[in-house]
Design an enzyme around this catalytic site. Structure first.
Site, mmCIF file in Angstrom:
data_model
loop_
_atom_site.group_PDB
_atom_site.id
_atom_site.type_symbol
_atom_site.label_atom_id
_atom_site.label_comp_id
_atom_site.label_asym_id
_atom_site.label_seq_id
_atom_site.Cartn_x
_atom_site.Cartn_y
_atom_site.Cartn_z
ATOM 1 N N ASP A 27 0.856 -1.193 0.000
ATOM 2 C CA ASP A 27 0.000 0.000 0.000
ATOM 3 C C ASP A 27 0.892 1.243 0.000
ATOM 4 O O ASP A 27 1.555 1.534 0.990
ATOM 5 C CB ASP A 27 -0.904 -0.049 1.232
ATOM 6 C CG ASP A 27 -1.715 1.221 1.432
ATOM 7 O OD1 ASP A 27 -1.860 1.996 0.459
ATOM 8 O OD2 ASP A 27 -2.205 1.430 2.556
ATOM 9 N N ASN A 29 -0.109 4.506 -0.471
ATOM 10 C CA ASN A 29 -0.705 5.777 -0.058
ATOM 11 C C ASN A 29 -1.422 5.714 1.282
ATOM 12 O O ASN A 29 -2.101 6.672 1.685
ATOM 13 C CB ASN A 29 -1.657 6.293 -1.141
ATOM 14 C CG ASN A 29 -2.796 5.322 -1.447
ATOM 15 O OD1 ASN A 29 -2.959 4.301 -0.762
ATOM 16 N ND2 ASN A 29 -3.566 5.613 -2.484
ATOM 17 N N ASP A 31 -4.047 4.030 2.402
ATOM 18 C CA ASP A 31 -5.509 3.940 2.490
ATOM 19 C C ASP A 31 -5.973 2.543 2.884
ATOM 20 O O ASP A 31 -7.178 2.278 2.934
ATOM 21 C CB ASP A 31 -6.155 4.370 1.175
ATOM 22 C CG ASP A 31 -5.850 3.425 0.013
ATOM 23 O OD1 ASP A 31 -5.062 2.473 0.195
ATOM 24 O OD2 ASP A 31 -6.392 3.653 -1.096
ATOM 25 N N ASP A 35 -1.782 -1.230 -4.005
ATOM 26 C CA ASP A 35 -2.014 -0.506 -5.252
ATOM 27 C C ASP A 35 -0.858 -0.720 -6.224
ATOM 28 O O ASP A 35 0.147 -1.362 -5.893
ATOM 29 C CB ASP A 35 -2.215 0.985 -4.969
ATOM 30 C CG ASP A 35 -1.202 1.556 -3.991
ATOM 31 O OD1 ASP A 35 0.002 1.265 -4.168
ATOM 32 O OD2 ASP A 35 -1.600 2.274 -3.051
ATOM 33 N N ASP A 206 -9.281 -15.819 -16.463
ATOM 34 C CA ASP A 206 -10.170 -16.287 -15.405
ATOM 35 C C ASP A 206 -11.288 -17.135 -16.011
ATOM 36 O O ASP A 206 -11.830 -16.809 -17.075
ATOM 37 C CB ASP A 206 -10.761 -15.070 -14.678
ATOM 38 C CG ASP A 206 -11.578 -15.442 -13.472
ATOM 39 O OD1 ASP A 206 -11.022 -16.024 -12.536
ATOM 40 O OD2 ASP A 206 -12.794 -15.132 -13.473
ATOM 41 N N GLU A 275 -7.399 -20.614 -16.594
ATOM 42 C CA GLU A 275 -7.880 -21.304 -15.394
ATOM 43 C C GLU A 275 -9.003 -22.244 -15.811
ATOM 44 O O GLU A 275 -9.983 -21.815 -16.429
ATOM 45 C CB GLU A 275 -8.394 -20.296 -14.376
ATOM 46 C CG GLU A 275 -9.027 -20.936 -13.156
ATOM 47 C CD GLU A 275 -9.886 -19.974 -12.342
ATOM 48 O OE1 GLU A 275 -9.894 -20.099 -11.114
ATOM 49 O OE2 GLU A 275 -10.548 -19.110 -12.951
#
Length: 546
Positions: A27, A29, A31, A35, A206, A275
């Protein structure tokens, strides 16, 4: 005129892929959510490990009902993860480090907040009316057939605007696209092209066997309530009580995979791994990778369960060799959908030798290994309290099934930091106390750690052509030991692994020839005693055959 094929150096054959779950990697930033800039800052870890590529789970715009697997804009980054410029920066940094970048493409369904679905549900006469799978109810108002959602209950949701049901193989908020419509296929291919033009090196697809449904909407035949060994793990969800003959793995899938492959073949050195979620995953893998005109690779869920004894592994690999033929597999022992490997195979107190053995086996099988973030640290499954659950699957199936949050908690980078180096003291899922002692910096300081073992093994493997692309021959089944030979025209390597907590010995066939133990792999617990291998509990060895 058919476009000429671009060159492909086949880097993906035997290359090591490292899966990153963006929400839980780093992370930047504060929050509470990982990211793209955070990933960029931590890519050195993956490069030092010795991986060849990263696979990024979805970071596209999404209402996050299924944490990015419900896409509302295929061609933009969700602000939670950053911007398109952040992605370009990540791509540039990865390439500078020698890492390929593969991204997760969720093509079988969208979010119910995608503009395509808004238009489709608005009217039965709209231009995109049949871009999704709509059907009238039965005369008694019930859904059109017996298809079930993977996440529980009917796969059909009533929509008052259309006065019809729509199909959702997963959450209600994930309506399935109608791949029988050529406009849908063209639009989807356009979104795939968007990221190829930006410079991505490939895709993880996916639910690659879910694209098409039976146009006649026939009922799936009953399979019956599971019993015996399957009962405990499968009775909580009736999805497993059907043979999914008509709602997935349809023959039309093959044609679309050929369209996808034709697109990727226009871009140099790209690849796809699909997958395969199917009761007969190996058969689908064979179909989807045969002939060099569909998927480059595929993986099933055969090694994502709890069973890992030598007879089971031998039978699986024997069946694989018989069925898959010239297809190329991708072997995953963990991902973001299953209990972490250390706990699934090792229980509450996993033996460190077993984790090393699992890594050595995975990295010596014929195919492409795919590691999940934290495998290299031996992270156990996190115990997430009900009130902290985020996964809708787990929330709806509690307490028989706790969902997927336990394998998705943030990575521990710094053992002594309050936030374990993730970047926020209160992340989206709780930090696991059991991970603190296994943090990256703690293992960096210990040359005997699992992290150092993975590094030694991955870098050693790069110098073993037989393990990268050689053929594979299984030795006879053994109650404790899985053994096979990887070979090229110029070298043969014996791989042997004792998947039991007791010593084991294996008398090798004389036709194999003499053995010389290969140094520097880091794998321990095995020795050569004439024609006999002596393996300690959870021990193994690599040996060159003369």
């Amino acid at each position: 005129m058919t476009p000429a094929k671009a060159p492909n150096d086949g880097w993906w054959r035997g290359g090591v892929i490292y899966q990153i779950y963006p929400r839980s990697f780093a992370d930047s930033n504060g929050d509470g959510v990982g990211d793209l800039p955070g990933i960029t800052q931590r890519l050195d870890h993956v490069a030092r490990l010795g991986a060849d590529a990263i696979w990024l789970s979805p970071f596209f715009k999404s209402p996050m009902k299924d944490f990015g697997y419900d896409v509302s804009d295929y061609c933009d980054v969700d602000p939670m993860f950053g911007t398109l410029d952040d992605f370009r920066a990540l791509l540039a940094r990865a390439h500078a480090l020698g890492l390929k970048v593969m991204i997760d493409q969720v093509l079988s369904h969208t979010s119910d907040q995608h503009p395509w679905f808004d238009e489709s549900r608005s009217s039965a006469t709209s231009p995109k009316a049949d871009w999704y799978v709509w059907a009238d109810p039965r005369p008694d108002g019930t859904p059109p057939n017996n298809w079930l959602s993977v996440f529980g209950g009917s796969a059909w949701q009533w929509d008052t605007r259309r006065g019809q049901y729509y199909l959702h193989n997963f959450l209600v908020g994930q309506p399935d696209l109608n791949f029988h419509n050529p406009q849908v296929r063209a639009a989807i291919l356009g979104t795939v092209k968007f990221w190829l033009d930006l410079g991505v090196d490939g895709y993880r697809l996916d639910t690659a066997n879910f694209y098409f449904h039976d146009a006649q909407l026939r009922d799936n035949p009953p399979r019956g309530r599971p019993s015996g060994a399957d009962a405990e793990s499968k009775t909580f969800n009736p999805y497993d009580w059907q043979f999914h003959r008509y709602d997935k793995s349809r023959p039309e899938n093959l044609g679309f995979l050929q369209e996808l492959r034709a697109l990727l073949d226009r871009y140099p050195h790209t690849t796809m791994v699909g997958e395969i979620g199917d009761a007969d995953g190996l058969q689908r893998m064979a179909e989807y990778t045969a002939g060099a005109d569909k998927l480059h690779m595929a993986y099933s869920f055969d090694l994502l369960g709890a069973r890992h004894d030598a007879p089971f592994l031998h039978e699986l690999l024997s069946r694989f060799g018989t069925i898959v033929g010239d297809g190329w597999p991708c072997w995953a022992l963990a991902n973001h959908d299953v209990t972490r490997l250390a706990t699934r195979w090792g229980g509450a107190s996993p033996d460190p030798r077993l984790l090393r053995l699992a890594a050595a086996m995975q990295l010596s099988l014929r195919g492409t290994p795919c590691l999940y973030q934290g495998d290299e640290l031996g992270l156990p499954e996190a115990d997430v309290a009900y009130e902290d659950l985020q996964d809708p699957y787990g929330i709806s199936m509690w307490p028989q099934f706790k969902g997927r949050d336990g394998c998705r908690t943030p990575i521990a980078w710094h053992a002594e930091a309050a936030d374990m180096g993730f970047g926020c003291a209160r992340p989206w899922l709780p930090l696991a106390a059991s991970h603190r002692a296994l943090a990256v910096d703690a293992q960096e300081a210990d040359t005997g750690s699992l992290l150092h073992f993975y590094r030694r093994l991955l870098h050693w493997r790069r110098g073993q052509p037989a393990l990268l692309g050689g053929e594979m021959q299984l030795l006879p089944a053994h109650a404790q030991v899985l053994a096979y030979v990887r070979s090229t025209p110029v070298e043969r390597v014996l791989c042997a692994f004792n998947f039991s907590a007791a010593p084991a010995s294996v008398v090798l066939p004389p036709e194999l020839g003499s053995l010389a133990k290969l140094p520097a792999s880091g794998l321990e617990g095995g020795r050569i005693d004439g024609p006999t291998l002596r393996l300690e509990p959870f021990g193994g060895l690599f040996a060159r055959l003369d």
